[in-house]
Design a protein around this motif. Sequence first.
Motif, PDB file in Angstrom:
ATOM      1  N   ASN A   1      43.933  43.085  43.622  1.00  0.00           N
ATOM      2  CA  ASN A   1      44.481  43.182  44.981  1.00  0.00           C
ATOM      3  C   ASN A   1      43.394  43.540  45.994  1.00  0.00           C
ATOM      4  N   SER A   2      42.135  43.453  45.577  1.00  0.00           N
ATOM      5  CA  SER A   2      41.033  43.754  46.497  1.00  0.00           C
ATOM      6  C   SER A   2      40.656  42.534  47.333  1.00  0.00           C
ATOM      7  N   PHE A   3      41.451  41.477  47.225  1.00  0.00           N
ATOM      8  CA  PHE A   3      41.182  40.225  47.954  1.00  0.00           C
ATOM      9  C   PHE A   3      41.266  40.445  49.458  1.00  0.00           C
TER      10      PHE A   3
ATOM     11  N   SER B   1      33.627  47.913  34.847  1.00  0.00           N
ATOM     12  CA  SER B   1      34.144  48.100  33.486  1.00  0.00           C
ATOM     13  C   SER B   1      34.933  46.885  32.985  1.00  0.00           C
ATOM     14  N   SER B   2      35.195  45.904  33.869  1.00  0.00           N
ATOM     15  CA  SER B   2      36.033  44.768  33.482  1.00  0.00           C
ATOM     16  C   SER B   2      35.373  43.942  32.384  1.00  0.00           C
ATOM     17  N   MET B   3      36.188  43.491  31.439  1.00  0.00           N
ATOM     18  CA  MET B   3      35.666  42.638  30.375  1.00  0.00           C
ATOM     19  C   MET B   3      35.332  41.246  30.903  1.00  0.00           C
ATOM     20  N   SER B   4      35.786  40.945  32.129  1.00  0.00           N
ATOM     21  CA  SER B   4      35.517  39.626  32.717  1.00  0.00           C
ATOM     22  C   SER B   4      34.214  39.620  33.518  1.00  0.00           C
ATOM     23  N   MET B   5      33.521  40.767  33.575  1.00  0.00           N
ATOM     24  CA  MET B   5      32.362  40.889  34.464  1.00  0.00           C
ATOM     25  C   MET B   5      31.306  39.805  34.213  1.00  0.00           C
TER      26      MET B   5
ATOM     27  N   ARG C   1      43.817  44.372  29.776  1.00  0.00           N
ATOM     28  CA  ARG C   1      42.382  44.304  29.510  1.00  0.00           C
ATOM     29  C   ARG C   1      42.066  43.438  28.292  1.00  0.00           C
ATOM     30  N   GLY C   2      41.232  42.421  28.538  1.00  0.00           N
ATOM     31  CA  GLY C   2      40.690  41.627  27.440  1.00  0.00           C
ATOM     32  C   GLY C   2      41.687  40.731  26.708  1.00  0.00           C
ATOM     33  N   ALA C   3      42.960  40.749  27.124  1.00  0.00           N
ATOM     34  CA  ALA C   3      43.964  39.959  26.389  1.00  0.00           C
ATOM     35  C   ALA C   3      43.664  38.462  26.533  1.00  0.00           C
TER      36      ALA C   3
HETATM   37  C1  LIG Z   1      48.163  45.064  41.292  1.00  0.00           C
HETATM   38  C2  LIG Z   1      46.834  45.184  40.592  1.00  0.00           C
HETATM   39  C3  LIG Z   1      45.672  45.030  41.308  1.00  0.00           C
HETATM   40  C4  LIG Z   1      44.416  45.123  40.684  1.00  0.00           C
HETATM   41  N1  LIG Z   1      43.284  44.923  41.405  1.00  0.00           N
HETATM   42  C5  LIG Z   1      42.070  44.930  40.802  1.00  0.00           C
HETATM   43  C6  LIG Z   1      40.900  44.610  41.521  1.00  0.00           C
HETATM   44  O1  LIG Z   1      40.930  44.303  42.713  1.00  0.00           O
HETATM   45  N2  LIG Z   1      39.712  44.624  40.865  1.00  0.00           N
HETATM   46  C7  LIG Z   1      39.613  44.945  39.531  1.00  0.00           C
HETATM   47  O2  LIG Z   1      38.514  44.948  38.978  1.00  0.00           O
HETATM   48  N3  LIG Z   1      40.744  45.254  38.814  1.00  0.00           N
HETATM   49  C8  LIG Z   1      41.944  45.241  39.415  1.00  0.00           C
HETATM   50  N4  LIG Z   1      43.096  45.486  38.712  1.00  0.00           N
HETATM   51  C9  LIG Z   1      42.977  45.875  37.296  1.00  0.00           C
HETATM   52  C10 LIG Z   1      42.701  44.679  36.397  1.00  0.00           C
HETATM   53  O3  LIG Z   1      43.651  43.651  36.567  1.00  0.00           O
HETATM   54  C11 LIG Z   1      42.741  45.173  34.949  1.00  0.00           C
HETATM   55  O4  LIG Z   1      41.797  46.194  34.796  1.00  0.00           O
HETATM   56  C12 LIG Z   1      42.469  44.095  33.932  1.00  0.00           C
HETATM   57  O5  LIG Z   1      42.761  44.641  32.672  1.00  0.00           O
HETATM   58  C13 LIG Z   1      41.038  43.627  33.875  1.00  0.00           C
HETATM   59  O6  LIG Z   1      40.985  42.704  32.825  1.00  0.00           O
HETATM   60  P1  LIG Z   1      39.649  42.450  32.008  1.00  0.00           P
HETATM   61  O7  LIG Z   1      39.097  43.794  31.610  1.00  0.00           O
HETATM   62  O8  LIG Z   1      40.124  41.605  30.845  1.00  0.00           O
HETATM   63  O9  LIG Z   1      38.733  41.708  32.932  1.00  0.00           O
HETATM   64  C14 LIG Z   1      44.351  45.399  39.304  1.00  0.00           C
HETATM   65  C15 LIG Z   1      45.532  45.555  38.569  1.00  0.00           C
HETATM   66  C16 LIG Z   1      46.760  45.444  39.209  1.00  0.00           C
HETATM   67  C17 LIG Z   1      48.027  45.591  38.409  1.00  0.00           C
END
Ligand SMILES: Cc1cc2nc3c(=O)[nH]c(=O)nc-3n(C[C@H](O)[C@H](O)[C@H](O)COP(=O)(O)O)c2cc1C
Length: 325
Positions: A39-41, A58-62, A90-92
């Motif tokens: 939602n940081s869009f 920390s995101s696994m998609s980084m 995360r990571g699913a």
């Molecule tokens: C409504 C909502 C908004 C989110 N916004 C962000 C965001 O702007 N940036 C971000 O890094 N994670 C955001 N997240 C968290 C990621 O969706 C979450 O950490 C996800 O597991 C990351 O997946 P990954 O680790 O597989 O990349 C948000 C989650 C929700 C439910």
Amino acid sequence: MATNADTIAFRNALGSFATGVTIVTTRDAAGRDCGLTANSFNSVSLDPPMVLWSLARSSMSMEAFRGADHFAVHILAADQEPLSNGFAKRGADKFAALTPERGAGGVPLLPGCAARFQCRTAYQYEGGDHIIFVGEVIAFDHDDRAPLLFHGGRYALAARKAAALTASEAADAEAPGSFGEDFLGYLLGRAHFQLYGRMQDSLVQHGLDAADHFIVTILGIRDGRTAEEVGEMIGFTGARITPQQVASLAARGLIRPDAASGRLWLTDTGRRVMIELAAAAKAAEEEALGAFDDNETALLKHLLKHVIRHTDPGLPDPWASAGEI
Ligand SMILES: Cc1cc2nc3c(=O)[nH]c(=O)nc-3n(C[C@H](O)[C@H](O)[C@H](O)COP(=O)(O)O)c2cc1C
């Protein structure tokens, strides 16, 4: 260094800012689809068209986003909460049950969204514990769907703000517990009776009263119920089902009581009348909701269902199938 409590307080304060919800997708160097809910869009520039969003380190998609030439931002529609939850895991394997279209650079495109922006990765900036991605929009599409919102850490729905309150409405709103024009029972009751009033002509035309109408409707949802079962379902309206009423509906050819089992069946005539009444009810509903868009209608029904759930004394569900009751 910020304490845990500071971080939580900061997050809570940020939660006051209502946002939409997006899913950002890309394809990694090995050709695997990846994406996450974000939602940081935000919009950045109109000319050239640019948008941004930020990704937690920390995101696994980084790694995938760091190395990608393209990404796609999907603005989610109000009914896409399950998809949002799926992409927030995360990571699913988030694409397992999906067959996405392909956009610029082969990035996966999800259907059913309010808008989609296909972007070329223009810049990446350091942003504390996040990386900020700025994309140049190279294609976009937009559907007239109500958006999913996020506010105070929860999903929300958008409703247009009503015109400014009159002085008396504002006074009522300030004293929510008071027994004034804003009293919930008055509002619900008045809305109910006015809506029901619109159907009165159809009932009179068929010589039915409100109790007859409820009985025929319950049997229209599913017949073969006993009078007791119907009675339990309509009891909350104050209407009763009496032996005289059953006999009268049968004499008018609307229902067929089975003496042996005690079950009531709709006749063909009864079913036709029920369908005509349902059509009149639908027309009354459409007229009543005329001032609302689809999103506001969904919001109103959603809130009313909440009130119903919170005040339910344990009524049987008329829509439950025969095996469930
Ligand atoms: C409504 C909502 C908004 C989110 N916004 C962000 C965001 O702007 N940036 C971000 O890094 N994670 C955001 N997240 C968290 C990621 O969706 C979450 O950490 C996800 O597991 C990351 O997946 P990954 O680790 O597989 O990349 C948000 C989650 C929700 C439910």
